[in-house]
Motif scaffolding. Structure first.
Motif, PDB file in Angstrom:
ATOM      1  N   GLY A 150       0.824  -1.210   0.000  1.00 32.50           N
ATOM      2  CA  GLY A 150       0.000   0.000   0.000  1.00 32.50           C
ATOM      3  C   GLY A 150       0.854   1.254   0.000  1.00 32.50           C
ATOM      4  N   ALA A 151       1.991   1.206   0.704  1.00 33.52           N
ATOM      5  CA  ALA A 151       2.900   2.360   0.742  1.00 33.52           C
ATOM      6  C   ALA A 151       3.517   2.590  -0.635  1.00 33.52           C
ATOM      7  CB  ALA A 151       3.995   2.131   1.789  1.00 33.52           C
ATOM      8  N   ALA A 152       4.055   1.532  -1.227  1.00 37.43           N
ATOM      9  CA  ALA A 152       4.656   1.674  -2.564  1.00 37.43           C
ATOM     10  C   ALA A 152       3.582   2.014  -3.592  1.00 37.43           C
ATOM     11  CB  ALA A 152       5.367   0.375  -2.956  1.00 37.43           C
ATOM     12  N   GLY A 153       2.409   1.381  -3.455  1.00 37.28           N
ATOM     13  CA  GLY A 153       1.309   1.601  -4.409  1.00 37.28           C
ATOM     14  C   GLY A 153       0.831   3.040  -4.397  1.00 37.28           C
ATOM     15  N   TYR A 154       0.837   3.655  -3.230  1.00 36.93           N
ATOM     16  CA  TYR A 154       0.409   5.055  -3.126  1.00 36.93           C
ATOM     17  C   TYR A 154       1.282   5.953  -4.009  1.00 36.93           C
ATOM     18  CZ  TYR A 154       0.317   9.782  -1.195  1.00 36.93           C
ATOM     19  OH  TYR A 154       0.274  11.149  -1.064  1.00 36.93           O
ATOM     20  N   TYR A 155       2.608   5.750  -3.942  1.00 35.07           N
ATOM     21  CA  TYR A 155       3.505   6.607  -4.736  1.00 35.07           C
ATOM     22  C   TYR A 155       3.366   6.318  -6.236  1.00 35.07           C
ATOM     23  CZ  TYR A 155       5.274   8.285  -0.353  1.00 35.07           C
ATOM     24  OH  TYR A 155       5.339   8.874   0.882  1.00 35.07           O
ATOM     25  N   GLU A 156       3.070   5.069  -6.576  1.00 28.93           N
ATOM     26  CA  GLU A 156       2.801   4.734  -7.977  1.00 28.93           C
ATOM     27  C   GLU A 156       1.512   5.436  -8.433  1.00 28.93           C
ATOM     28  OE1 GLU A 156       5.938   3.484  -8.522  1.00 28.93           O
ATOM     29  OE2 GLU A 156       4.939   2.220 -10.019  1.00 28.93           O
ATOM     30  N   TYR A 157       0.509   5.353  -7.592  1.00 31.58           N
ATOM     31  CA  TYR A 157      -0.793   5.986  -7.865  1.00 31.58           C
ATOM     32  C   TYR A 157      -0.621   7.487  -8.085  1.00 31.58           C
ATOM     33  CZ  TYR A 157      -5.566   7.672  -6.927  1.00 31.58           C
ATOM     34  OH  TYR A 157      -6.776   8.300  -7.013  1.00 31.58           O
ATOM     35  N   GLN A 158       0.177   8.115  -7.212  1.00 33.16           N
ATOM     36  CA  GLN A 158       0.402   9.560  -7.307  1.00 33.16           C
ATOM     37  C   GLN A 158       1.125   9.928  -8.604  1.00 33.16           C
ATOM     38  OE1 GLN A 158      -1.715  10.702  -5.359  1.00 33.16           O
ATOM     39  NE2 GLN A 158      -0.595  12.034  -3.960  1.00 33.16           N
ATOM     40  N   LYS A 159       1.969   8.987  -9.088  1.00 34.71           N
ATOM     41  CA  LYS A 159       2.680   9.239 -10.355  1.00 34.71           C
ATOM     42  C   LYS A 159       1.782   9.002 -11.561  1.00 34.71           C
ATOM     43  CE  LYS A 159       6.164   6.529 -10.149  1.00 34.71           C
ATOM     44  NZ  LYS A 159       7.377   5.754 -10.387  1.00 34.71           N
ATOM     45  N   GLY A 160       0.574   8.483 -11.321  1.00 33.06           N
ATOM     46  CA  GLY A 160      -0.363   8.240 -12.414  1.00 33.06           C
ATOM     47  C   GLY A 160      -0.339   6.818 -12.957  1.00 33.06           C
ATOM     48  N   VAL A 161       0.351   5.922 -12.265  1.00 30.04           N
ATOM     49  CA  VAL A 161       0.386   4.529 -12.736  1.00 30.04           C
ATOM     50  C   VAL A 161      -1.000   3.895 -12.570  1.00 30.04           C
ATOM     51  CG1 VAL A 161       1.333   2.214 -12.278  1.00 30.04           C
ATOM     52  CG2 VAL A 161       2.839   4.225 -12.188  1.00 30.04           C
ATOM     53  N   ARG A 162      -1.538   3.353 -13.651  1.00 30.97           N
ATOM     54  CA  ARG A 162      -2.813   2.628 -13.608  1.00 30.97           C
ATOM     55  C   ARG A 162      -2.657   1.387 -14.471  1.00 30.97           C
ATOM     56  NH1 ARG A 162      -2.981   6.250 -10.608  1.00 30.97           N
ATOM     57  NH2 ARG A 162      -4.531   7.900 -10.378  1.00 30.97           N
ATOM     58  N   HIS A 163      -3.086   0.245 -13.967  1.00 33.06           N
ATOM     59  CA  HIS A 163      -3.034  -0.965 -14.773  1.00 33.06           C
ATOM     60  C   HIS A 163      -4.439  -1.332 -15.243  1.00 33.06           C
ATOM     61  CE1 HIS A 163       1.004  -1.429 -12.920  1.00 33.06           C
ATOM     62  NE2 HIS A 163       1.271  -1.948 -14.104  1.00 33.06           N
ATOM     63  N   GLY A 164      -4.471  -2.017 -16.387  1.00 33.49           N
ATOM     64  CA  GLY A 164      -5.754  -2.452 -16.934  1.00 33.49           C
ATOM     65  C   GLY A 164      -6.124  -3.816 -16.380  1.00 33.49           C
ATOM     66  N   LEU A 165      -7.288  -4.284 -16.796  1.00 34.14           N
ATOM     67  CA  LEU A 165      -7.735  -5.600 -16.316  1.00 34.14           C
ATOM     68  C   LEU A 165      -6.982  -6.742 -17.002  1.00 34.14           C
ATOM     69  CD1 LEU A 165     -11.560  -4.964 -15.866  1.00 34.14           C
ATOM     70  CD2 LEU A 165      -9.786  -5.105 -14.110  1.00 34.14           C
TER      71      LEU A 165
END
Ligand code: KG4
Ligand code: ZN
Length: 343
Positions: free
Chosen positions: A313-328
């Protein structure tokens, strides 16, 4: 709720822990549920991949429900679903990835795939709210031993890696040889307290031309040779002295390579991560080496060193903030790489 808050549901299933957590802004852990399979795998002396996948399937929904329940939030309160998609055991990873995709689809939430080692490093952000890149991180787990410069959030330069066994793997193999069982790291750590770390001189390997790389297969063989030699000569050996001397040899190498890398690169902030970062010898030796050099030293609590979802969740937050989004179409990637040289 404060609009600036980003709350994520994180899922981890890359090896033998089924884990889910709710994390706010990458640093505040509202819940961190871990269901360990160790009791099953220890019957076999190590992780059995097929059993791991099945157990993840049995546990994952319950673990996620518990994580949400304990956090006091619902799925609707989440801003994203973060999940480890590699590296790890493919069947085990697929359970987490499949579940995260289903939740993301059903709740219409963004999906963020996270690198497992990036998670281990990010555990330091939870434990140390003031820690920000750049810093040097020693990542030592059951599958990895790496020296990494964390240049920025999600930006890594790998300085050194193991040429053979990972540090945790060496602990597990030596523990098995002494008859301590799986997982070996915590057991060697405990037994070491009763032994003399200077009793046996085990080798400290360094690799010519690659001063930050590691090799632990030599020290493991040296332990086996020492035990065989004693048996052949009819000499009784002390398991506690072997454990303490082996642990000291591994810790010396981990600390000295980290210090060298820090000096060479002019980095005065050092962190440790991964299951081996629970080791009491490593924690105290690295701390005193940093104090001697005037470096800041960071380490996660032991619970955040071994596999868990809060770190994802900690690493994912920074990815999320950078705009990283994965598809299905996100898939499990057992040998997922990180950084320029790749982990
Ligand atoms: O990070 P982790 O939970 O899983 C992987 O991603 O591999 O690390 C597990 C490893 C195992 O090899 C275990 O023996 C080791 O971390 N470990 C320790 C200690 N606690 C766990 N090694 C040395 N001392 C410890 N106290
Ligand atoms: Zn791990």
């Amino acid at each position: 709720m404060d609009k600036k808050e980003v709350t994520v549901l994180a899922i981890e299933s890359s090896c033998d822990e089924t884990a889910a957590a709710v994390v706010v802004n990458g640093r505040q852990v509202l819940s961190n549920i871990i269901s360990s399979q160790i009791d099953i795998h220890k019957l076999y002396g190590g992780v059995v991949p097929e059993i791991a996948s099945r157990k993840h399937i049995e546990k994952i929904n319950q673990v996620i429900e518990e994580a949400l329940g304990e956090s006091g939030r619902t799925l609707d309160d989440m801003d994203a679903v973060c999940v480890t998609y590699g590296p790890g055991l493919v069947g085990a990873l697929l359970v987490g990835v499949g579940t995260a995709k289903a939740l993301s689809y059903a709740a219409e939430l963004p999906l963020v795939g996270v690198h497992h080692i990036e998670g281990h490093i990010a555990a330091n952000y939870i434990a140390n709210p003031d820690l920000e890149p750049p810093f040097l991180c020693l990542v030592a787990s059951g599958g990895h031993s790496h020296l990494v410069i964390v240049k920025d959030y999600g930006e890594y330069e790998i300085l050194g890696r193991t040429r053979d066994d990972a540090a945790g793997e060496a602990f597990d193999k030596v523990a098995r040889a002494i008859g301590l069982g799986y997982p070996g790291g915590p057991k060697i750590d405990k037994l070491s307290a009763e032994g003399n770390p200077e009793a046996i001189e085990f080798p400290r390997a360094s690799i010519e031309g690659a001063p930050y790389d590691f090799s632990f297969s030599g020290v493991k063989s040296a332990v086996l040779n020492y035990m065989n030699g004693c048996r052949m000569k009819g000499i009784r050996y002390s398991e506690a002295d072997i454990a303490a001397s082996f642990q000291k040899a591994v810790v010396d190498v981990l600390v000295s390579h980290t210090m060298l890398a820090a000096q060479d690169h002019g980095i005065a902030k050092i962190a440790i991560a991964g299951g081996v970062a629970c080791n009491s010898g490593l924690r105290s030796e690295m701390k005193s080496a940093c104090e001697q050099q005037g470096y800041s030293f960071y380490m996660p609590t032991p619970l955040l060193c071994t596999d868990n979802a809060a770190m994802i969740g900690a690493a994912g937050y920074y990815e999320y903030q950078k705009g990283v989004r994965h598809g299905l179409d996100l898939n499990a990637v057992p040998n997922l790489r990180l950084g320029e040289r790749g982990i």
